[in-house]
Design a protein around this motif. Structure first.
Motif, PDB file in Angstrom:
ATOM      1  N   SER A   1       0.773  -1.164  -0.009  1.00 30.59           N
ATOM      2  CA  SER A   1      -0.195   0.075  -0.102  1.00 30.59           C
ATOM      3  C   SER A   1       0.964   1.240  -0.195  1.00 30.59           C
ATOM      4  O   SER A   1       0.532   2.187  -0.711  1.00 30.59           O
ATOM      5  N   ARG A   2       1.949   1.048   0.560  1.00 30.52           N
ATOM      6  CA  ARG A   2       2.849   2.344   0.785  1.00 30.52           C
ATOM      7  C   ARG A   2       3.731   2.634  -0.610  1.00 30.52           C
ATOM      8  O   ARG A   2       3.807   3.799  -1.201  1.00 30.52           O
ATOM      9  N   LEU A   3       3.768   1.404  -1.081  1.00 26.09           N
ATOM     10  CA  LEU A   3       4.246   1.618  -2.593  1.00 26.09           C
ATOM     11  C   LEU A   3       3.349   2.294  -3.704  1.00 26.09           C
ATOM     12  O   LEU A   3       3.577   2.923  -4.572  1.00 26.09           O
ATOM     13  N   SER A   4       2.071   1.709  -3.512  1.00 27.26           N
ATOM     14  CA  SER A   4       1.013   2.082  -4.387  1.00 27.26           C
ATOM     15  C   SER A   4       0.913   3.695  -4.106  1.00 27.26           C
ATOM     16  O   SER A   4       0.558   4.337  -5.094  1.00 27.26           O
ATOM     17  N   ARG A   5       0.803   4.122  -2.761  1.00 29.15           N
ATOM     18  CA  ARG A   5       0.574   5.298  -2.541  1.00 29.15           C
ATOM     19  C   ARG A   5       1.663   6.403  -3.167  1.00 29.15           C
ATOM     20  O   ARG A   5       1.495   7.543  -3.327  1.00 29.15           O
ATOM     21  N   ALA A   6       2.981   5.864  -3.007  1.00 32.28           N
ATOM     22  CA  ALA A   6       3.939   6.540  -3.362  1.00 32.28           C
ATOM     23  C   ALA A   6       4.058   6.551  -4.876  1.00 32.28           C
ATOM     24  O   ALA A   6       4.417   7.787  -5.217  1.00 32.28           O
ATOM     25  N   ARG A   7       3.828   5.683  -5.600  1.00 28.00           N
ATOM     26  CA  ARG A   7       3.624   5.832  -7.014  1.00 28.00           C
ATOM     27  C   ARG A   7       2.612   6.888  -7.282  1.00 28.00           C
ATOM     28  O   ARG A   7       2.859   7.601  -8.102  1.00 28.00           O
ATOM     29  N   ARG A   8       1.507   6.961  -6.741  1.00 25.86           N
ATOM     30  CA  ARG A   8       0.288   7.675  -6.937  1.00 25.86           C
ATOM     31  C   ARG A   8       0.850   9.171  -6.760  1.00 25.86           C
ATOM     32  O   ARG A   8       0.567  10.133  -7.620  1.00 25.86           O
ATOM     33  N   MET A   9       1.423   9.399  -5.627  1.00 31.18           N
ATOM     34  CA  MET A   9       1.884  10.492  -5.099  1.00 31.18           C
ATOM     35  C   MET A   9       3.082  11.220  -6.305  1.00 31.18           C
ATOM     36  O   MET A   9       2.888  12.387  -6.573  1.00 31.18           O
ATOM     37  N   LEU A  10       3.936  10.359  -6.725  1.00 31.26           N
ATOM     38  CA  LEU A  10       4.651  10.720  -7.577  1.00 31.26           C
ATOM     39  C   LEU A  10       4.061  11.111  -9.098  1.00 31.26           C
ATOM     40  O   LEU A  10       4.461  12.163  -9.739  1.00 31.26           O
ATOM     41  N   ARG A  11       3.182  10.309  -9.626  1.00 34.30           N
ATOM     42  CA  ARG A  11       2.495  10.583 -10.579  1.00 34.30           C
ATOM     43  C   ARG A  11       1.643  11.853 -10.714  1.00 34.30           C
ATOM     44  O   ARG A  11       1.904  12.581 -11.625  1.00 34.30           O
ATOM     45  N   GLU A  12       1.265  12.290  -9.696  1.00 35.88           N
ATOM     46  CA  GLU A  12       0.497  13.515  -9.445  1.00 35.88           C
ATOM     47  C   GLU A  12       1.574  14.466  -9.269  1.00 35.88           C
ATOM     48  O   GLU A  12       0.894  15.684 -10.043  1.00 35.88           O
ATOM     49  N   HIS A  13       2.674  14.360  -8.845  1.00 39.25           N
ATOM     50  CA  HIS A  13       3.695  15.521  -8.695  1.00 39.25           C
ATOM     51  C   HIS A  13       4.211  15.661 -10.168  1.00 39.25           C
ATOM     52  O   HIS A  13       4.186  16.669 -10.628  1.00 39.25           O
ATOM     53  N   VAL A  14       4.375  14.690 -11.041  1.00 39.19           N
ATOM     54  CA  VAL A  14       4.707  14.684 -12.430  1.00 39.19           C
ATOM     55  C   VAL A  14       3.686  15.277 -13.422  1.00 39.19           C
ATOM     56  O   VAL A  14       4.106  16.254 -14.122  1.00 39.19           O
ATOM     57  N   GLU A  15       2.380  15.029 -13.059  1.00 45.61           N
ATOM     58  CA  GLU A  15       1.401  15.580 -13.893  1.00 45.61           C
ATOM     59  C   GLU A  15       1.234  17.360 -13.485  1.00 45.61           C
ATOM     60  O   GLU A  15       0.945  17.896 -14.338  1.00 45.61           O
ATOM     61  N   LYS A  16       1.481  17.527 -12.383  1.00 46.09           N
ATOM     62  CA  LYS A  16       1.398  18.902 -11.879  1.00 46.09           C
ATOM     63  C   LYS A  16       2.571  19.557 -12.814  1.00 46.09           C
ATOM     64  O   LYS A  16       2.480  20.806 -13.151  1.00 46.09           O
ATOM     65  N   GLU A  17       3.582  19.235 -12.562  1.00 51.69           N
ATOM     66  CA  GLU A  17       4.854  19.566 -13.191  1.00 51.69           C
ATOM     67  C   GLU A  17       4.499  19.947 -14.803  1.00 51.69           C
ATOM     68  O   GLU A  17       4.881  20.681 -15.389  1.00 51.69           O
ATOM     69  N   GLY A  18       3.923  18.881 -15.509  1.00 51.03           N
ATOM     70  CA  GLY A  18       3.610  18.969 -17.006  1.00 51.03           C
ATOM     71  C   GLY A  18       2.606  20.002 -17.072  1.00 51.03           C
ATOM     72  O   GLY A  18       2.653  20.645 -18.174  1.00 51.03           O
ATOM     73  N   GLU A  19       1.557  20.186 -16.148  1.00 51.41           N
ATOM     74  CA  GLU A  19       0.537  21.361 -16.363  1.00 51.41           C
ATOM     75  C   GLU A  19       1.530  22.720 -16.252  1.00 51.41           C
ATOM     76  O   GLU A  19       1.140  23.808 -16.965  1.00 51.41           O
ATOM     77  N   ARG A  20       2.459  22.936 -15.554  1.00 51.08           N
ATOM     78  CA  ARG A  20       3.082  23.876 -15.211  1.00 51.08           C
ATOM     79  C   ARG A  20       4.018  24.563 -16.633  1.00 51.08           C
ATOM     80  O   ARG A  20       4.213  25.419 -16.754  1.00 51.08           O
TER      81      ARG A  20
END
Length: 180
Positions: A160-179
């Motif tokens: 679950s920590r791995l899944s949560r961490a991957r999700r958090m990283l994915r969200e961070h990358v997506e936010k960077e892409g929007e900027r």
């Protein structure tokens, strides 16, 4: 020569086997500690961990489980250093994450790979429990079960920590892409 064989030989007093074991694992140990602490403390903690490993090696009953045993000792050394610094605070995990985020995380100078450097930099933004399992699983190549043993949590918690961490990283990358 396998880790298991080196451990057994080292337990029997073979100094060359111990030196080979340390040489083989010195890089991964320092790398793990460096991702958890700032560079100033990483060297000291890695050295303290190796002293603890050498002292405890004769008592290791399962030589085939050397890697998770080693990272358990290294993890304990890193957490002890952080606890010593933040002993009077109530929320240790939050304080660990705050301090680690402030100190930043650098990639291994030998690697020099942009993707890896970016990934390591992004790790600095993750909470400590998620960061720890990502480092152990993806960067140190430990299995989910071995990560669970090192962290002292069930394998399901690691997943679950791995899944949560991957999700958090994915969200961070997506936010960077929007900027950009």
């Amino acid at each position: 020569m396998s880790d298991e064989l080196l451990v057994v030989r080292a337990q029997l007093g073979n100094r060359a086997a111990l030196e080979a074991l340390v040489a083989r694992w010195q890089g991964p140990v320092w790398s793990y500690v460096r991702r958890m602490l700032d560079a100033e403390r990483a060297d000291d903690v890695a050295q303290e961990a190796w002293v603890a490993v050498v002292r405890a090696l004769p008592r290791l009953r399962e030589p085939d489980r050397f890697a998770p045993w080693l990272f358990t000792i290294v993890r304990r050394s890193a957490l002890n250093r952080l606890r010593g610094q933040y002993a009077d605070r109530h929320d240790l995990i939050g304080d660990f994450a705050t301090e680690l985020d402030r100190s930043g995380v650098a990639c291994d100078p030998v690697d020099g790979l942009v993707d890896r450097a970016e990934m390591v930099a992004r790790l600095a933004g993750l909470p400590l429990p998620e960061r720890e399992v990502l480092v152990l699983h993806y960067l140190e190549d430990l299995s989910v079960q071995d990560c669970a043993e090192v962290c002292g949590v069930p394998a399901g918690t690691v997943k679950s920590r791995l899944s949560r961490a991957r999700r958090m990283l994915r969200e961070h990358v997506e936010k960077e892409g929007e900027r950009t």
